[in-house]
Design a protein around this motif. Structure first.
Motif, PDB file in Angstrom:
ATOM      1  N   ARG A  86      35.750  65.018  11.982  1.00  0.00           N
ATOM      2  CA  ARG A  86      36.920  64.426  11.333  1.00  0.00           C
ATOM      3  C   ARG A  86      36.676  64.214   9.850  1.00  0.00           C
ATOM      4  O   ARG A  86      37.531  64.514   9.016  1.00  0.00           O
ATOM      5  CB  ARG A  86      37.246  63.101  12.020  1.00  0.00           C
ATOM      6  N   ARG A  87      35.501  63.706   9.479  1.00  0.00           N
ATOM      7  CA  ARG A  87      35.191  63.512   8.069  1.00  0.00           C
ATOM      8  C   ARG A  87      35.092  64.835   7.334  1.00  0.00           C
ATOM      9  O   ARG A  87      35.520  64.948   6.180  1.00  0.00           O
ATOM     10  CB  ARG A  87      33.879  62.727   7.925  1.00  0.00           C
ATOM     11  N   SER A  88      34.549  65.857   7.993  1.00  0.00           N
ATOM     12  CA  SER A  88      34.442  67.165   7.355  1.00  0.00           C
ATOM     13  C   SER A  88      35.817  67.775   7.109  1.00  0.00           C
ATOM     14  O   SER A  88      36.050  68.411   6.072  1.00  0.00           O
ATOM     15  CB  SER A  88      33.594  68.106   8.213  1.00  0.00           C
ATOM     16  N   ASP A  89      36.742  67.581   8.056  1.00  0.00           N
ATOM     17  CA  ASP A  89      38.093  68.109   7.877  1.00  0.00           C
ATOM     18  C   ASP A  89      38.793  67.440   6.692  1.00  0.00           C
ATOM     19  O   ASP A  89      39.414  68.115   5.868  1.00  0.00           O
ATOM     20  CB  ASP A  89      38.890  67.895   9.165  1.00  0.00           C
ATOM     21  N   ARG A  92      37.240  68.640   3.448  1.00  0.00           N
ATOM     22  CA  ARG A  92      37.708  69.978   3.079  1.00  0.00           C
ATOM     23  C   ARG A  92      39.092  69.910   2.450  1.00  0.00           C
ATOM     24  O   ARG A  92      39.363  70.552   1.434  1.00  0.00           O
ATOM     25  CB  ARG A  92      37.738  70.869   4.325  1.00  0.00           C
ATOM     26  N   LYS A  93      39.984  69.095   3.017  1.00  0.00           N
ATOM     27  CA  LYS A  93      41.314  68.961   2.454  1.00  0.00           C
ATOM     28  C   LYS A  93      41.273  68.295   1.080  1.00  0.00           C
ATOM     29  O   LYS A  93      42.021  68.676   0.170  1.00  0.00           O
ATOM     30  CB  LYS A  93      42.204  68.165   3.412  1.00  0.00           C
ATOM     31  N   LEU A  94      40.405  67.293   0.930  1.00  0.00           N
ATOM     32  CA  LEU A  94      40.277  66.653  -0.374  1.00  0.00           C
ATOM     33  C   LEU A  94      39.716  67.621  -1.404  1.00  0.00           C
ATOM     34  O   LEU A  94      40.123  67.596  -2.581  1.00  0.00           O
ATOM     35  CB  LEU A  94      39.376  65.422  -0.263  1.00  0.00           C
ATOM     36  N   ALA A  95      38.776  68.489  -0.991  1.00  0.00           N
ATOM     37  CA  ALA A  95      38.255  69.497  -1.912  1.00  0.00           C
ATOM     38  C   ALA A  95      39.340  70.495  -2.303  1.00  0.00           C
ATOM     39  O   ALA A  95      39.410  70.928  -3.458  1.00  0.00           O
ATOM     40  CB  ALA A  95      37.068  70.221  -1.273  1.00  0.00           C
ATOM     41  N   MET A  96      40.210  70.852  -1.356  1.00  0.00           N
ATOM     42  CA  MET A  96      41.327  71.740  -1.679  1.00  0.00           C
ATOM     43  C   MET A  96      42.311  71.074  -2.634  1.00  0.00           C
ATOM     44  O   MET A  96      43.001  71.744  -3.404  1.00  0.00           O
ATOM     45  CB  MET A  96      42.044  72.151  -0.394  1.00  0.00           C
ATOM     46  N   ALA A  97      42.365  69.738  -2.600  1.00  0.00           N
ATOM     47  CA  ALA A  97      43.224  68.997  -3.526  1.00  0.00           C
ATOM     48  C   ALA A  97      42.537  68.697  -4.845  1.00  0.00           C
ATOM     49  O   ALA A  97      43.148  68.085  -5.728  1.00  0.00           O
ATOM     50  CB  ALA A  97      43.690  67.693  -2.878  1.00  0.00           C
ATOM     51  N   GLY A  98      41.260  69.093  -4.990  1.00  0.00           N
ATOM     52  CA  GLY A  98      40.539  68.850  -6.226  1.00  0.00           C
ATOM     53  C   GLY A  98      39.857  67.507  -6.296  1.00  0.00           C
ATOM     54  O   GLY A  98      39.420  67.091  -7.374  1.00  0.00           O
ATOM     55  N   LYS A  99      39.741  66.789  -5.167  1.00  0.00           N
ATOM     56  CA  LYS A  99      39.108  65.474  -5.126  1.00  0.00           C
ATOM     57  C   LYS A  99      37.752  65.616  -4.443  1.00  0.00           C
ATOM     58  O   LYS A  99      37.663  65.709  -3.226  1.00  0.00           O
ATOM     59  CB  LYS A  99      39.982  64.469  -4.376  1.00  0.00           C
ATOM     60  N   ARG A 100      36.692  65.618  -5.254  1.00  0.00           N
ATOM     61  CA  ARG A 100      35.342  65.771  -4.709  1.00  0.00           C
ATOM     62  C   ARG A 100      34.424  64.697  -5.278  1.00  0.00           C
ATOM     63  O   ARG A 100      33.319  64.975  -5.717  1.00  0.00           O
ATOM     64  CB  ARG A 100      34.781  67.166  -5.029  1.00  0.00           C
ATOM     65  N   GLY A 101      34.892  63.461  -5.272  1.00  0.00           N
ATOM     66  CA  GLY A 101      34.074  62.369  -5.765  1.00  0.00           C
ATOM     67  C   GLY A 101      32.936  62.040  -4.810  1.00  0.00           C
ATOM     68  O   GLY A 101      32.817  62.593  -3.704  1.00  0.00           O
ATOM     69  N   ASP A 102      32.076  61.111  -5.243  1.00  0.00           N
ATOM     70  CA  ASP A 102      30.931  60.732  -4.410  1.00  0.00           C
ATOM     71  C   ASP A 102      31.369  60.088  -3.099  1.00  0.00           C
ATOM     72  O   ASP A 102      30.699  60.205  -2.088  1.00  0.00           O
ATOM     73  CB  ASP A 102      30.036  59.764  -5.191  1.00  0.00           C
TER      74      ASP A 102
END
Length: 331
Positions: A86-89, A92-102
């Motif tokens: 669930r966290r990985s999904d 992945r969606k946050l990375a597709m939205a450009g959100k890759r914070g710590d």
């Protein structure tokens, strides 16, 4: 001490209702500023300061690669799912939205839980405020008409809105980012082709294009730099490029990565492969524009028929209706 405090309040003419109103107002203000600070984009000055510190510490955009969110512990288990899938999904969606914070995954679930709790609490606080102080007559009349069942329905709607609003925002942000990437990728491909034909290697060409596209298309620039940093960190090139395509989630980028990897695997010219694929991209962009143009008459016909048909019916049927009315009035 207590008596002195009471006398001080009486000297300022502060009643318990006024204090309750001030407390609710301060609480709402704190919640508003907290949510605004958590979701708002940084100012241009802040972005430039962060970029300068990042360049000084780790080179050009050195903060693009970050560690993933760890397994939640303690009270965070009540907010963040323990399931890694669930966290990985969500990651992945946050990375597709450009959100890759710590702590992007943790912040997402935290904001969703806070909204699902705060919106009903604000509504309950508004009802209690109406019972404690005299609100304006229209507002008091509206609140007095809200029954117990209506209150339960409103609370249910507010909980659902607070829980699902972040997911809807995330979906909208992904679609917006993919649209921007899809729009700017043909120009990026042309620049990459020119850089490779000028004699640069593929990795150097990607970095050069990323620097040139940092203002016009920061999404593509960020993904290109992240992919090159992963390669420099020891990640295999094919895996880094495929991960980049998965983060973008655009069909054109996936096809571009497949073309580049096949060209490198079979030893063919990368420049020739980029030239062929750039021509196909331009043709595809032209066909997409023609498709949108051909759809317009059909879409406009439905709107015109909806707006004009009632007027045409009135114009054509009104004389007949008037004639029948006059005919039956004579008998």
């Amino acid at each position: 001490m207590y008596e002195d405090f009471v006398e001080l309040l009486q000297s300022f003419e502060l009643t318990p209702n006024t204090l309750a109103l001030m407390g609710v107002g301060v609480g709402v203000l704190i919640i508003f500023y907290g949510l605004a600070g958590a979701t708002a984009e940084p100012s241009p000055v802040t972005r430039r300061m962060r970029a300068s510190r990042a360049k000084a510490a780790a080179g050009f955009d050195g903060q693009l690669i970050r560690a993933g969110d760890s397994t939640p512990s303690g009270l965070m288990k009540t907010v963040v799912p323990v399931s890694k899938e669930r966290r990985s999904d969500i990651a992945r969606k946050l990375a597709m939205a450009g959100k890759r914070g710590d702590h992007a995954v943790r912040n997402f679930f935290l904001v969703r839980s806070v909204l699902a709790l705060c919106l009903p609490l604000l509504f309950i606080g508004f009802l209690l405020l109406n019972a404690a102080v005299d609100l304006p007559a229209p507002i008091a009349e509206f609140v007095s008409q809200i029954g117990r069942n209506d209150t339960l329905r409103i609370l249910t709607v507010l909980v659902a809105a607070g829980f699902f609003a972040p997911s809807l925002w995330l979906k909208s942000r992904i679609e917006e980012r993919q649209k921007a990437i899809r729009k700017a990728f043909p120009n990026t491909l042309d620049l990459l082709q020119v850089a490779v034909e000028a004699g640069l290697g593929f990795d150097a060409a990607m970095l050069r294009v990323a620097q040139e596209m940092s203002k016009t298309s920061p999404e593509i620039s960020e993904e290109f730099i992240a992919a090159q940093q992963e390669i420099n960190a020891g990640k295999e090139r094919d895996r880094a490029l495929r991960d980049m395509a998965n983060r973008m989630g655009v069909e054109e980028v996936t096809a571009f990565v497949n073309v580049i990897l096949q060209s490198m695997e079979f030893g063919t010219s990368v420049s020739r492969a980029l030239t062929t694929y750039a021509a196909e991209m331009r043709l595809r962009r032209e066909l997409r524009a023609q498709e949108k143009a051909n759809r317009l008459p059909v879409q406009m016909s439905a709107v015109l028929a909806t707006l004009m048909l009632p007027a045409l019916l009135m114009i054509s049927l009104t004389p007949t209706v008037i004639r029948y009315i006059r005919f039956f009035e004579t008998y």
